[in-house]
Design a protein around this motif. Structure first.
Motif, PDB file in Angstrom:
ATOM      1  N   PRO A 144       5.375  -4.615  14.618  1.00  0.00           N
ATOM      2  CA  PRO A 144       4.918  -4.678  13.222  1.00  0.00           C
ATOM      3  C   PRO A 144       4.985  -3.320  12.523  1.00  0.00           C
ATOM      4  O   PRO A 144       4.955  -2.271  13.165  1.00  0.00           O
ATOM      5  CB  PRO A 144       3.460  -5.131  13.364  1.00  0.00           C
ATOM      6  CG  PRO A 144       3.052  -4.727  14.732  1.00  0.00           C
ATOM      7  CD  PRO A 144       4.293  -4.785  15.585  1.00  0.00           C
ATOM      8  N   GLU A 145       5.072  -3.383  11.210  1.00  0.00           N
ATOM      9  CA  GLU A 145       5.048  -2.161  10.386  1.00  0.00           C
ATOM     10  C   GLU A 145       3.602  -1.723  10.203  1.00  0.00           C
ATOM     11  O   GLU A 145       3.010  -1.919   9.148  1.00  0.00           O
ATOM     12  CB  GLU A 145       5.701  -2.424   9.030  1.00  0.00           C
ATOM     13  CG  GLU A 145       7.203  -2.635   9.139  1.00  0.00           C
ATOM     14  CD  GLU A 145       7.903  -2.609   7.789  1.00  0.00           C
ATOM     15  OE1 GLU A 145       7.286  -2.143   6.799  1.00  0.00           O
ATOM     16  OE2 GLU A 145       9.058  -3.063   7.725  1.00  0.00           O
ATOM     17  N   ASP A 159       9.041   1.218   8.133  1.00  0.00           N
ATOM     18  CA  ASP A 159       9.982   0.324   8.820  1.00  0.00           C
ATOM     19  C   ASP A 159      10.850   1.063   9.833  1.00  0.00           C
ATOM     20  O   ASP A 159      11.612   0.430  10.558  1.00  0.00           O
ATOM     21  CB  ASP A 159      10.878  -0.402   7.807  1.00  0.00           C
ATOM     22  CG  ASP A 159      11.708   0.572   6.977  1.00  0.00           C
ATOM     23  OD1 ASP A 159      11.234   1.702   6.728  1.00  0.00           O
ATOM     24  OD2 ASP A 159      12.827   0.211   6.577  1.00  0.00           O
ATOM     25  N   ASP A 160      10.741   2.400   9.919  1.00  0.00           N
ATOM     26  CA  ASP A 160      11.713   3.134  10.747  1.00  0.00           C
ATOM     27  C   ASP A 160      11.417   3.040  12.243  1.00  0.00           C
ATOM     28  O   ASP A 160      12.303   2.731  13.037  1.00  0.00           O
ATOM     29  CB  ASP A 160      11.808   4.598  10.322  1.00  0.00           C
ATOM     30  CG  ASP A 160      13.015   5.274  10.968  1.00  0.00           C
ATOM     31  OD1 ASP A 160      14.141   4.777  10.731  1.00  0.00           O
ATOM     32  OD2 ASP A 160      12.853   6.219  11.735  1.00  0.00           O
ATOM     33  N   MET A 161      10.165   3.306  12.648  1.00  0.00           N
ATOM     34  CA  MET A 161       9.872   3.234  14.087  1.00  0.00           C
ATOM     35  C   MET A 161      10.010   1.804  14.604  1.00  0.00           C
ATOM     36  O   MET A 161      10.631   1.592  15.661  1.00  0.00           O
ATOM     37  CB  MET A 161       8.495   3.845  14.392  1.00  0.00           C
ATOM     38  CG  MET A 161       8.266   4.068  15.886  1.00  0.00           C
ATOM     39  SD  MET A 161       9.516   5.141  16.687  1.00  0.00           S
ATOM     40  CE  MET A 161       9.783   4.259  18.239  1.00  0.00           C
ATOM     41  N   HIS A 212      17.652  -3.561  10.971  1.00  0.00           N
ATOM     42  CA  HIS A 212      16.213  -3.435  11.184  1.00  0.00           C
ATOM     43  C   HIS A 212      15.522  -2.615  10.093  1.00  0.00           C
ATOM     44  O   HIS A 212      14.307  -2.426  10.161  1.00  0.00           O
ATOM     45  CB  HIS A 212      15.944  -2.813  12.559  1.00  0.00           C
ATOM     46  CG  HIS A 212      16.565  -3.577  13.679  1.00  0.00           C
ATOM     47  ND1 HIS A 212      16.296  -4.908  13.897  1.00  0.00           N
ATOM     48  CD2 HIS A 212      17.470  -3.216  14.644  1.00  0.00           C
ATOM     49  CE1 HIS A 212      16.987  -5.325  14.951  1.00  0.00           C
ATOM     50  NE2 HIS A 212      17.707  -4.336  15.405  1.00  0.00           N
ATOM     51  N   ARG A 213      16.269  -2.110   9.119  1.00  0.00           N
ATOM     52  CA  ARG A 213      15.650  -1.365   8.015  1.00  0.00           C
ATOM     53  C   ARG A 213      15.546  -2.272   6.793  1.00  0.00           C
ATOM     54  O   ARG A 213      16.328  -3.213   6.633  1.00  0.00           O
ATOM     55  CB  ARG A 213      16.481  -0.127   7.635  1.00  0.00           C
ATOM     56  CG  ARG A 213      16.662   0.894   8.753  1.00  0.00           C
ATOM     57  CD  ARG A 213      15.351   1.495   9.237  1.00  0.00           C
ATOM     58  NE  ARG A 213      14.504   2.071   8.222  1.00  0.00           N
ATOM     59  CZ  ARG A 213      14.524   3.362   7.840  1.00  0.00           C
ATOM     60  NH1 ARG A 213      15.397   4.201   8.365  1.00  0.00           N
ATOM     61  NH2 ARG A 213      13.668   3.800   6.938  1.00  0.00           N
ATOM     62  N   SER A 214      14.583  -1.945   5.911  1.00  0.00           N
ATOM     63  CA  SER A 214      14.327  -2.784   4.741  1.00  0.00           C
ATOM     64  C   SER A 214      15.362  -2.606   3.631  1.00  0.00           C
ATOM     65  O   SER A 214      15.682  -3.556   2.914  1.00  0.00           O
ATOM     66  CB  SER A 214      12.934  -2.473   4.184  1.00  0.00           C
ATOM     67  OG  SER A 214      11.958  -2.706   5.176  1.00  0.00           O
TER      68      SER A 214
END
Lengths: 140, 140, 140
Positions: A72-73, A86-88, A123-125
């Protein structure tokens, strides 16, 4: 023995799966390799590769949602937060899936199963241009 | 340079791990490749591949149970439910493990570690016949 | 066509990621292969491989912590406990990441992205000497 490589650029528009089976097949089909090994390699650590069912679009939707729940973010969980919430989670999702895929080429075609499609898993927004290297070794 | 492929069929009887190290080794040993690269590719999106310890059977039991907890059969979590409660969890489990594995061949044998075995990881509840493609490139 | 292999030993000091990009590159650079495919294979089931960002050390720290939460050292969850509380979680963590990685070699270098590093991911608590096999096929 032929030994070839090619760059593919894939434009993504936020988290989710983007099928790249068609451009890969088109490149493989042009190379006149009857028998060999195709390798797909993505040059990123916040996007990855996966092979999934390409029949029902709900499958790739549910897969993306599963990974949203699993990583989760939530910035309280991570030290690495400077590149955004959102990076990790993106790095974790990439580590759980694939950076590279190799597919045998038999009778001039990738030996994919009936329902298998090759996907870039973003996987990035935000939108990104992702870079994928194809490599093919084999004989005509 | 030799460049060979082969089809392997694996009969599964519900969720769990099925070792295929022996039939792969037998095929590799027949090919007279002293040095090269073996690729194992499974043509499915609800079964996958993994390398695990083949000494204690509890390892593969615990591994299967871990994945049951991680991707539970709970239809409230998924949109893709038309193929049964075990289908979407199967796609997730496949995405978290491997569709393909490549193993160097050194001195005529796969360079597996002492305790490593190659497994088909079945993610569906019913029995299936799974199709695995082997590819070997190298020299004698 | 060249077809080469090499053994790399990696000393680990407990759970976490150990970058091996430099020794792999050094070996590849010595082989005079301009174009081909490099395969990295780890001969263990309680340590694995991953490609991750090698810019911010917090990324690999957070990744290791994520896996500690996902596969906790809780013996009530596992049957396989004879090798210590960290052993079954280690097998799970290995199954979720990679035993093998193949990277195209283009213009004499591995085609890694700008921020990509290759890591051994140690999943046991004690120090280990891990064995990694490199295989390179291609042409000069």
């Amino acid at each position: 023995m032929l030994n070839l490589s090619h760059h593919l650029h894939v434009d993504t528009r936020g988290k989710g799966l983007y099928e790249i089976t068609a451009p890969i097949s088109q490149w493989v089909n042009k190379q006149e390799v009857r028998s060999g090994l195709l390798t797909v390699f993505i040059q990123h650590t916040s996007a990855s590769l996966t092979i999934q069912e390409n029949a029902d679009p709900d499958v790739v939707h549910d897969l993306n949602q599963f990974f949203n729940r699993l990583a989760p973010e939530d910035e309280r969980l991570y030290r690495h937060t400077v590149e955004g919430p959102d990076d990790m989670p993106a790095h974790i999702r990439a580590a759980l899936t694939l950076t590279q895929l190799s597919i045998p080429v038999v009778h001039g075609r990738m030996a994919l199963g009936t329902w298998q499609g090759v996907y870039v898993f973003e996987h990035r927004s935000r939108a990104h241009r992702r870079s994928v290297v194809l490599h093919l070794i084999g004989e005509s």
